[in-house]
Design a protein around this motif. Structure first.
Motif, PDB file in Angstrom:
ATOM      1  N   TYR A  21       4.979  -9.993 -46.316  1.00  0.00           N
ATOM      2  CA  TYR A  21       3.545 -10.257 -46.127  1.00  0.00           C
ATOM      3  C   TYR A  21       3.165 -11.642 -46.646  1.00  0.00           C
ATOM      4  O   TYR A  21       2.374 -12.354 -46.039  1.00  0.00           O
ATOM      5  N   LEU A  22       3.737 -12.019 -47.770  1.00  0.00           N
ATOM      6  CA  LEU A  22       3.375 -13.289 -48.394  1.00  0.00           C
ATOM      7  C   LEU A  22       4.172 -14.465 -47.859  1.00  0.00           C
ATOM      8  O   LEU A  22       3.775 -15.610 -48.013  1.00  0.00           O
ATOM      9  N   ARG A  23       5.316 -14.201 -47.231  1.00  0.00           N
ATOM     10  CA  ARG A  23       6.136 -15.268 -46.667  1.00  0.00           C
ATOM     11  C   ARG A  23       5.844 -15.473 -45.188  1.00  0.00           C
ATOM     12  O   ARG A  23       6.528 -16.253 -44.528  1.00  0.00           O
ATOM     13  N   HIS A  24       4.867 -14.745 -44.666  1.00  0.00           N
ATOM     14  CA  HIS A  24       4.463 -14.840 -43.256  1.00  0.00           C
ATOM     15  C   HIS A  24       5.597 -14.504 -42.305  1.00  0.00           C
ATOM     16  O   HIS A  24       5.749 -15.110 -41.249  1.00  0.00           O
ATOM     17  N   THR A  25       6.435 -13.526 -42.687  1.00  0.00           N
ATOM     18  CA  THR A  25       7.517 -13.087 -41.816  1.00  0.00           C
ATOM     19  C   THR A  25       7.359 -11.628 -41.409  1.00  0.00           C
ATOM     20  O   THR A  25       8.228 -11.081 -40.750  1.00  0.00           O
ATOM     21  N   SER A  26       6.259 -11.005 -41.783  1.00  0.00           N
ATOM     22  CA  SER A  26       6.027  -9.614 -41.436  1.00  0.00           C
ATOM     23  C   SER A  26       5.411  -9.515 -40.047  1.00  0.00           C
ATOM     24  O   SER A  26       4.600 -10.360 -39.645  1.00  0.00           O
ATOM     25  N   VAL A  27       5.810  -8.495 -39.318  1.00  0.00           N
ATOM     26  CA  VAL A  27       5.234  -8.263 -37.994  1.00  0.00           C
ATOM     27  C   VAL A  27       3.761  -7.909 -38.130  1.00  0.00           C
ATOM     28  O   VAL A  27       2.928  -8.349 -37.349  1.00  0.00           O
ATOM     29  N   PHE A  28       3.451  -7.127 -39.155  1.00  0.00           N
ATOM     30  CA  PHE A  28       2.081  -6.702 -39.385  1.00  0.00           C
ATOM     31  C   PHE A  28       1.534  -7.417 -40.617  1.00  0.00           C
ATOM     32  O   PHE A  28       2.154  -7.373 -41.675  1.00  0.00           O
ATOM     33  N   PRO A  29       0.390  -8.063 -40.502  1.00  0.00           N
ATOM     34  CA  PRO A  29      -0.163  -8.748 -41.673  1.00  0.00           C
ATOM     35  C   PRO A  29      -0.719  -7.739 -42.682  1.00  0.00           C
ATOM     36  O   PRO A  29      -1.064  -6.608 -42.328  1.00  0.00           O
ATOM     37  N   ALA A  30      -0.782  -8.176 -43.924  1.00  0.00           N
ATOM     38  CA  ALA A  30      -1.372  -7.329 -44.960  1.00  0.00           C
ATOM     39  C   ALA A  30      -2.867  -7.212 -44.701  1.00  0.00           C
ATOM     40  O   ALA A  30      -3.548  -8.198 -44.430  1.00  0.00           O
ATOM     41  N   ILE A  31      -3.359  -6.015 -44.745  1.00  0.00           N
ATOM     42  CA  ILE A  31      -4.777  -5.761 -44.508  1.00  0.00           C
ATOM     43  C   ILE A  31      -5.368  -5.212 -45.795  1.00  0.00           C
ATOM     44  O   ILE A  31      -4.854  -4.247 -46.358  1.00  0.00           O
ATOM     45  N   PRO A  32      -6.444  -5.823 -46.286  1.00  0.00           N
ATOM     46  CA  PRO A  32      -7.024  -5.312 -47.527  1.00  0.00           C
ATOM     47  C   PRO A  32      -7.702  -3.956 -47.318  1.00  0.00           C
ATOM     48  O   PRO A  32      -8.309  -3.702 -46.289  1.00  0.00           O
ATOM     49  N   VAL A  33      -7.545  -3.098 -48.288  1.00  0.00           N
ATOM     50  CA  VAL A  33      -8.208  -1.801 -48.293  1.00  0.00           C
ATOM     51  C   VAL A  33      -9.003  -1.736 -49.572  1.00  0.00           C
ATOM     52  O   VAL A  33      -8.438  -1.699 -50.661  1.00  0.00           O
ATOM     53  N   ARG A  52      -3.449   7.103 -46.565  1.00  0.00           N
ATOM     54  CA  ARG A  52      -4.324   6.475 -47.558  1.00  0.00           C
ATOM     55  C   ARG A  52      -3.544   5.499 -48.434  1.00  0.00           C
ATOM     56  O   ARG A  52      -3.889   5.245 -49.564  1.00  0.00           O
ATOM     57  N   TYR A  53      -2.510   4.971 -47.895  1.00  0.00           N
ATOM     58  CA  TYR A  53      -1.580   4.113 -48.622  1.00  0.00           C
ATOM     59  C   TYR A  53      -1.992   2.650 -48.494  1.00  0.00           C
ATOM     60  O   TYR A  53      -2.339   2.185 -47.415  1.00  0.00           O
ATOM     61  N   ILE A  54      -1.949   1.914 -49.597  1.00  0.00           N
ATOM     62  CA  ILE A  54      -2.191   0.476 -49.578  1.00  0.00           C
ATOM     63  C   ILE A  54      -0.823  -0.197 -49.708  1.00  0.00           C
ATOM     64  O   ILE A  54      -0.164  -0.050 -50.740  1.00  0.00           O
ATOM     65  N   PRO A  55      -0.355  -0.902 -48.689  1.00  0.00           N
ATOM     66  CA  PRO A  55       0.959  -1.552 -48.813  1.00  0.00           C
ATOM     67  C   PRO A  55       0.914  -2.649 -49.870  1.00  0.00           C
ATOM     68  O   PRO A  55      -0.044  -3.410 -49.951  1.00  0.00           O
ATOM     69  N   SER A  56       1.947  -2.705 -50.691  1.00  0.00           N
ATOM     70  CA  SER A  56       1.967  -3.704 -51.752  1.00  0.00           C
ATOM     71  C   SER A  56       2.862  -4.880 -51.362  1.00  0.00           C
ATOM     72  O   SER A  56       3.805  -4.733 -50.597  1.00  0.00           O
ATOM     73  N   SER A  57       2.527  -6.025 -51.908  1.00  0.00           N
ATOM     74  CA  SER A  57       3.319  -7.240 -51.715  1.00  0.00           C
ATOM     75  C   SER A  57       4.063  -7.508 -53.013  1.00  0.00           C
ATOM     76  O   SER A  57       3.455  -7.583 -54.081  1.00  0.00           O
ATOM     77  N   ASP A  58       5.373  -7.645 -52.913  1.00  0.00           N
ATOM     78  CA  ASP A  58       6.185  -7.898 -54.100  1.00  0.00           C
ATOM     79  C   ASP A  58       6.110  -9.366 -54.491  1.00  0.00           C
ATOM     80  O   ASP A  58       6.226 -10.251 -53.632  1.00  0.00           O
ATOM     81  N   ILE A  59       5.922  -9.601 -55.789  1.00  0.00           N
ATOM     82  CA  ILE A  59       5.949 -10.957 -56.331  1.00  0.00           C
ATOM     83  C   ILE A  59       6.886 -10.967 -57.531  1.00  0.00           C
ATOM     84  O   ILE A  59       7.067  -9.952 -58.200  1.00  0.00           O
ATOM     85  N   ILE A  60       7.485 -12.120 -57.772  1.00  0.00           N
ATOM     86  CA  ILE A  60       8.416 -12.288 -58.876  1.00  0.00           C
ATOM     87  C   ILE A  60       7.809 -13.290 -59.852  1.00  0.00           C
ATOM     88  O   ILE A  60       7.406 -14.388 -59.464  1.00  0.00           O
ATOM     89  N   LEU A  61       7.741 -12.886 -61.106  1.00  0.00           N
ATOM     90  CA  LEU A  61       7.181 -13.739 -62.151  1.00  0.00           C
ATOM     91  C   LEU A  61       8.323 -14.414 -62.916  1.00  0.00           C
ATOM     92  O   LEU A  61       9.290 -13.759 -63.294  1.00  0.00           O
ATOM     93  N   HIS A  62       8.173 -15.715 -63.136  1.00  0.00           N
ATOM     94  CA  HIS A  62       9.151 -16.476 -63.906  1.00  0.00           C
ATOM     95  C   HIS A  62       8.455 -16.962 -65.172  1.00  0.00           C
ATOM     96  O   HIS A  62       7.409 -17.608 -65.099  1.00  0.00           O
ATOM     97  N   PHE A  63       9.037 -16.638 -66.316  1.00  0.00           N
ATOM     98  CA  PHE A  63       8.512 -17.115 -67.590  1.00  0.00           C
ATOM     99  C   PHE A  63       9.408 -18.230 -68.109  1.00  0.00           C
ATOM    100  O   PHE A  63      10.557 -18.387 -67.683  1.00  0.00           O
ATOM    101  N   GLU A  64       8.878 -18.980 -69.055  1.00  0.00           N
ATOM    102  CA  GLU A  64       9.644 -20.090 -69.613  1.00  0.00           C
ATOM    103  C   GLU A  64      10.931 -19.611 -70.262  1.00  0.00           C
ATOM    104  O   GLU A  64      11.024 -18.489 -70.736  1.00  0.00           O
ATOM    105  N   LYS A  65      11.915 -20.479 -70.250  1.00  0.00           N
ATOM    106  CA  LYS A  65      13.157 -20.191 -70.965  1.00  0.00           C
ATOM    107  C   LYS A  65      12.900 -20.470 -72.436  1.00  0.00           C
ATOM    108  O   LYS A  65      12.329 -21.483 -72.793  1.00  0.00           O
TER     109      LYS A  65
END
Length: 186
Positions: A21-33, A52-65
């Motif tokens: 959804y976030l990389r713009h490679t999904s066939v179906f766009p994320a729709i807000p609910v 009644r499901y809200i599809p989630s978008s996975d994100i990866i968090l990077h913290f400082e070393k």
């Protein structure tokens, strides 16, 4: 901003999209609910629970070393959980935030792997006021190295102290955890 909050001991350096959804490679766009509004409850009450499901978008968090990161796979999982909890508290403490933030510490798995303390299990689920859902996980680069050390420990040098040898069960779980790590983050 959240990344400079005093409640979080390490600095958040990057947020990486890993969802189609976030990389713009999904066939179906994320729709807000907007689940927080009364209109959602009005029209969704006639739908089955599976819709009644809200599809989630996975994100990866990077913290400082930092030297604050432990050099133990089990302790890293505890630090990740603590950082996600601090992020959730920072989000919820903002006066203008009307969304939701919850920590999820388990996934649906079959078998004994679910109980292994070295498993990457902490997820921060964020639902924005606009109706988008995100699943945030923390990437730490030492995790793969430590898992590989459990799977095939380096040869011991004479007169050195080291961790006790890994059992076959630990090696099996570490192999599974490494596959999950590579699939999620690499």
């Amino acid at each position: 901003t959240i990344s400079s909050s005093s409640e979080i001991p390490l600095t958040l350096t990057n947020i990486q999209p890993s969802s189609p959804y976030l990389r713009h490679t999904s066939v179906f766009p994320a729709i807000p609910v907007t689940a927080l509004s009364s209109s959602f409850h009005t029209w969704s009450s006639g739908l089955p629970l599976s819709m009644r499901y809200i599809p989630s978008s996975d994100i990866i968090l990077h913290f400082e070393k930092s030297t604050s990161w432990p050099d133990d796979i089990y302790a890293i999982q505890s630090v990740k959980l603590a950082l996600l909890e601090a992020l959730a508290r920072a989000l919820l403490s903002k006066a203008d935030w009307n969304g939701a933030a919850h920590i999820i510490t388990g996934e649906i798995h079959t078998g004994e792997f679910e109980d292994w303390p070295g498993r990457d299990k902490a997820v921060l689920e964020i639902i924005t006021p606009e109706g988008f859902a995100f699943h945030a996980r923390i990437y730490h680069d030492r995790e793969a190295v430590l898992l590989r050390r459990i799977i095939s420990p380096p040869p011991k040098l004479p007169n050195t102290l080291s961790n006790p040898p890994s059992t076959a069960r630990e090696k099996y779980f570490a192999t599974h955890a490494l596959h999950v790590h590579v699939r999620r983050y690499i």
